[in-house]
Write a protein that holds these residues in place. Structure first.
Motif, mmCIF file in Angstrom:
data_model
loop_
_atom_site.group_PDB
_atom_site.id
_atom_site.type_symbol
_atom_site.label_atom_id
_atom_site.label_comp_id
_atom_site.label_asym_id
_atom_site.label_seq_id
_atom_site.Cartn_x
_atom_site.Cartn_y
_atom_site.Cartn_z
ATOM 1 N N GLY A 31 11.013 -3.991 -0.699
ATOM 2 C CA GLY A 31 11.111 -4.843 0.484
ATOM 3 C C GLY A 31 12.556 -5.173 0.780
ATOM 4 N N GLY A 32 12.791 -5.586 1.966
ATOM 5 C CA GLY A 32 14.121 -5.938 2.436
ATOM 6 C C GLY A 32 13.932 -6.542 3.808
ATOM 7 N N GLY A 50 12.167 -4.979 5.957
ATOM 8 C CA GLY A 50 10.755 -4.670 6.120
ATOM 9 C C GLY A 50 9.990 -5.074 4.872
ATOM 10 N N PRO A 51 8.669 -5.080 4.959
ATOM 11 C CA PRO A 51 7.862 -5.491 3.810
ATOM 12 C C PRO A 51 7.949 -4.499 2.649
ATOM 13 C CG PRO A 51 6.464 -4.653 5.558
ATOM 14 C CD PRO A 51 7.857 -4.725 6.114
ATOM 15 N N ALA A 52 7.593 -4.974 1.469
ATOM 16 C CA ALA A 52 7.537 -4.125 0.286
ATOM 17 C C ALA A 52 6.462 -3.068 0.469
ATOM 18 C CB ALA A 52 7.247 -4.968 -0.948
ATOM 19 N N LEU A 53 6.780 -1.850 0.044
ATOM 20 C CA LEU A 53 5.816 -0.752 0.124
ATOM 21 C C LEU A 53 5.454 -0.211 -1.254
ATOM 22 C CD1 LEU A 53 7.303 1.285 3.128
ATOM 23 C CD2 LEU A 53 5.479 -0.430 3.165
ATOM 24 N N LYS A 54 6.015 -0.801 -2.306
ATOM 25 C CA LYS A 54 5.799 -0.258 -3.648
ATOM 26 C C LYS A 54 4.332 -0.294 -4.068
ATOM 27 C CE LYS A 54 7.030 -4.551 -5.910
ATOM 28 N NZ LYS A 54 7.972 -5.221 -6.758
ATOM 29 N N ASP A 55 3.531 -1.153 -3.442
ATOM 30 C CA ASP A 55 2.096 -1.214 -3.744
ATOM 31 C C ASP A 55 1.256 -1.219 -2.468
ATOM 32 O OD1 ASP A 55 2.760 -3.721 -2.807
ATOM 33 O OD2 ASP A 55 1.700 -4.808 -4.381
ATOM 34 N N VAL A 56 1.797 -0.620 -1.422
ATOM 35 C CA VAL A 56 1.134 -0.645 -0.116
ATOM 36 C C VAL A 56 -0.259 -0.019 -0.154
ATOM 37 C CG1 VAL A 56 2.151 1.506 0.780
ATOM 38 C CG2 VAL A 56 1.474 -0.313 2.373
ATOM 39 N N GLY A 57 -0.481 0.940 -1.058
ATOM 40 C CA GLY A 57 -1.784 1.584 -1.172
ATOM 41 C C GLY A 57 -2.878 0.654 -1.649
ATOM 42 N N SER A 58 -2.511 -0.474 -2.235
ATOM 43 C CA SER A 58 -3.518 -1.453 -2.645
ATOM 44 C C SER A 58 -3.942 -2.335 -1.474
ATOM 45 C CB SER A 58 -3.000 -2.318 -3.799
ATOM 46 O OG SER A 58 -1.900 -3.104 -3.385
ATOM 47 N N ARG A 59 -3.173 -2.278 -0.384
ATOM 48 C CA ARG A 59 -3.483 -3.085 0.800
ATOM 49 C C ARG A 59 -3.987 -2.256 1.971
ATOM 50 N NH1 ARG A 59 1.633 -4.595 -0.670
ATOM 51 N NH2 ARG A 59 2.538 -3.779 1.245
ATOM 52 N N LEU A 60 -3.436 -1.048 2.113
ATOM 53 C CA LEU A 60 -3.773 -0.196 3.254
ATOM 54 C C LEU A 60 -4.173 1.195 2.765
ATOM 55 C CD1 LEU A 60 -0.689 -1.014 5.536
ATOM 56 C CD2 LEU A 60 -2.961 -2.037 5.673
ATOM 57 N N ASP A 61 -5.112 1.818 3.474
ATOM 58 C CA ASP A 61 -5.460 3.201 3.132
ATOM 59 C C ASP A 61 -4.590 4.160 3.947
ATOM 60 O OD1 ASP A 61 -6.604 3.535 5.716
ATOM 61 O OD2 ASP A 61 -8.621 3.131 4.984
ATOM 62 N N LYS A 62 -4.740 5.445 3.692
ATOM 63 C CA LYS A 62 -3.900 6.459 4.336
ATOM 64 C C LYS A 62 -3.959 6.352 5.857
ATOM 65 C CE LYS A 62 -3.363 11.374 5.090
ATOM 66 N NZ LYS A 62 -3.961 12.683 4.986
ATOM 67 N N ASP A 63 -5.147 6.188 6.418
ATOM 68 C CA ASP A 63 -5.281 6.121 7.876
ATOM 69 C C ASP A 63 -4.588 4.893 8.457
ATOM 70 O OD1 ASP A 63 -6.695 8.513 7.951
ATOM 71 O OD2 ASP A 63 -8.648 7.517 7.819
ATOM 72 N N GLN A 64 -4.656 3.774 7.761
ATOM 73 C CA GLN A 64 -3.988 2.560 8.237
ATOM 74 C C GLN A 64 -2.470 2.724 8.183
ATOM 75 O OE1 GLN A 64 -6.122 0.099 5.407
ATOM 76 N NE2 GLN A 64 -7.078 -1.042 7.089
ATOM 77 N N ILE A 65 -1.981 3.354 7.125
ATOM 78 C CA ILE A 65 -0.540 3.600 7.009
ATOM 79 C C ILE A 65 -0.087 4.561 8.101
ATOM 80 C CG2 ILE A 65 1.271 4.579 5.542
ATOM 81 C CD1 ILE A 65 -0.448 3.566 3.121
#
Length: 105
Positions: free
Chosen positions: A55-56, A58-73
């Motif tokens: 993060g900086g 923009g939001p942190a993406l290191k665990d984005v897969g736990s919040r969003l699936d591929k289609d949402q990303i």
């Protein structure tokens, strides 16, 4: 006046950094002929999301897969969200990046 000029300079720098750059297509192909999603992320995303995706601006993406699936990303990559502009990564590259980020849990 100084604060306004500094703000304009900082804003312009951030926009230009977020745009990434076209490195002549080298980031697209790996030795197996596929898209190198990690290299694309390093070239186009880390200026806002941090070198380790911590993060900086923009939001942190290191665990984005736990919040969003591929289609949402992919939706965010294609259409933007918040301060993120749409279309920084497109087509096959966007698909690969979305899949790669979806595995970050």
């Amino acid at each position: 006046m100084k604060k306004m000029l500094l703000g304009i300079l900082l804003g312009t720098s951030l926009v230009l950094a977020a745009c990434g750059g076209d490195d002549g297509g080298d980031s697209k192909e790996t030795s197996s002929g596929g898209v190198d999603a990690e290299k694309i992320v390093n070239n186009k995303c880390t200026s806002c999301h941090g070198g380790n995706l911590e993060g900086g601006m923009g939001p942190a993406l290191k665990d984005v897969g736990s919040r969003l699936d591929k289609d949402q990303i992919l939706e965010v990559l294609e259409n933007g969200k918040g301060q993120m502009p749409k279309g920084l990564v497109k087509g096959e590259e966007a698909e690969a990046v979305a899949e790669w980020l979806a595995n970050k849990k």
